[in-house]
Design an enzyme around this catalytic site. Structure first.
Site, PDB file in Angstrom:
ATOM      1  N   SER A 188       5.774  13.966   0.313  1.00  0.00           N
ATOM      2  CA  SER A 188       6.665  14.902  -0.354  1.00  0.00           C
ATOM      3  C   SER A 188       8.089  14.441  -0.091  1.00  0.00           C
ATOM      4  CB  SER A 188       6.397  16.331   0.104  1.00  0.00           C
ATOM      5  OG  SER A 188       6.617  16.458   1.491  1.00  0.00           O
ATOM      6  N   SER A 189       9.068  15.186  -0.389  1.00  0.00           N
ATOM      7  CA  SER A 189      10.274  14.644  -0.941  1.00  0.00           C
ATOM      8  C   SER A 189      11.563  14.970  -0.203  1.00  0.00           C
ATOM      9  CB  SER A 189      10.359  15.143  -2.366  1.00  0.00           C
ATOM     10  OG  SER A 189       9.937  16.482  -2.422  1.00  0.00           O
ATOM     11  N   ASN A 197       0.841  -1.191   0.000  1.00  0.00           N
ATOM     12  CA  ASN A 197       0.000   0.000   0.000  1.00  0.00           C
ATOM     13  C   ASN A 197       0.872   1.235   0.000  1.00  0.00           C
ATOM     14  OD1 ASN A 197      -2.792  -0.752   0.013  1.00  0.00           O
ATOM     15  ND2 ASN A 197      -2.319  -1.806   1.935  1.00  0.00           N
ATOM     16  N   GLU A 253      10.717  14.942  -8.728  1.00  0.00           N
ATOM     17  CA  GLU A 253      10.022  14.076  -9.676  1.00  0.00           C
ATOM     18  C   GLU A 253       9.873  14.812 -11.010  1.00  0.00           C
ATOM     19  OE1 GLU A 253       7.635  14.889  -6.291  1.00  0.00           O
ATOM     20  OE2 GLU A 253       6.239  13.437  -7.165  1.00  0.00           O
TER      21      GLU A 253
END
Lengths: 146, 146, 146
Positions: free
Chosen positions: A37-38, A32, A91
């Site tokens: 965010s990153s 799942n 991304e």
């Protein structure tokens, strides 16, 4: 903390199934996924993606593209930059764009993120995947938090 | 692990409120939903949705549609397939589409997901909801991880 | 439980970087944000946003807008209403819309959410931010669960 970088691509009979197949191809199809965010914490280790427990909950940064137009070139990329103190992930992706540009833009963005935070990049990794659509295709590139 | 399957529909004065009202109608309006992708661990039990603690964080697979065009038929469906080893969930939905097709497509997709993983389906459940929009309406269908 | 309300705005060389810069401006740029729906548990305290641990995982309700059209007015708002039993959050935002309307609509929506649940509002807070785009800009307004 450990993180893994992976990517996958696939065709499928529907957009949902093409995407699901691409996740399977990337080794992250049986969990799942929760999109985050990153930012990567200090001292994170990048390791090869291990087998993940079926149905477990896994945080990730995910870039993906899906198309059902035959002949489309679909691309997904993530750029990961690590300093001594932290890491950033950018991304990128596109449809019928030059993969070289997609890769370069991902690098530009993550370098900017690190510079903005005053961080010196020690390690820069780009994961990129491209796919020419036959009937219905998907590509995914992901950073997975283990 | 236990999971519940639910759905709801409602009108509301704004798109946000129609959606929120549909969540309330489905019994999941008073929690913090986190969307996850769609794999169920082994030995999960499907149970009737219990009352959930207000403000608690709840993982779910969610299909929804919102419309403020009077007369629109909005539909949301999820198909859940379980084997001895795991389960898969497929989301589907649409606006002014034949609900029968939406249901059949959800089943097709989840059957494909299971076949692709070499899993034999023991139990297949479809939750589907449709609503004819008056002013502004929303439908939700969800699998909730308890 | 403690929650914080914050907002930020920024320009950046790309949409991703403008958004990331706005998160930094809001004090939530160095964490992994997970978007949740919008219910606050009973007895939550609203506190000033503390420094957050780099790379930690943080649940939030987030409203944002990004534009790369020079001269665009971009707006993000959240309205937070608390009763003795719970709280609700409504997100709103827009591009080239009257900020007064965006604020009023956010308040209308959160008041409706509370009325629908039979809750009497004890405390109503609106966080709103607007930005005139130069090259590429972003605004974010967020409720952060600490």
């Amino acid at each position: 903390m450990k993180v893994s970088i992976t990517s996958g691509k696939s065709e499928g009979p529907t957009r949902l199934n093409a995407f699901d197949n691409a996740l399977i191809d990337a080794g992250i199809g049986d969990v799942n996924l929760i999109k985050v965010s990153s930012i990567i914490p200090a001292n994170a280790q990048i390791v090869r993606l291990p087998p993940l427990e079926t149905g477990s909950t896994v945080n990730c940064v995910l870039s993906h593209r899906i198309s059902n137009s035959r002949g489309d070139l679909i691309s997904a990329a993530i750029a990961v930059a690590l300093s001594d103190n932290m890491g950033c992930v950018a991304e990128n992706g596109g449809i019928n764009k030059d993969p070289k540009i997609i890769r370069e833009d991902a690098i530009f963005m993550v370098e900017y993120m690190m510079r903005k935070r005053g961080e010196k990049i020690k390690n820069l990794i780009v994961e990129e995947i491209n796919h020419k659509v036959k009937e219905c295709g998907a590509v995914v590139a992901a950073l997975v938090y283990l």
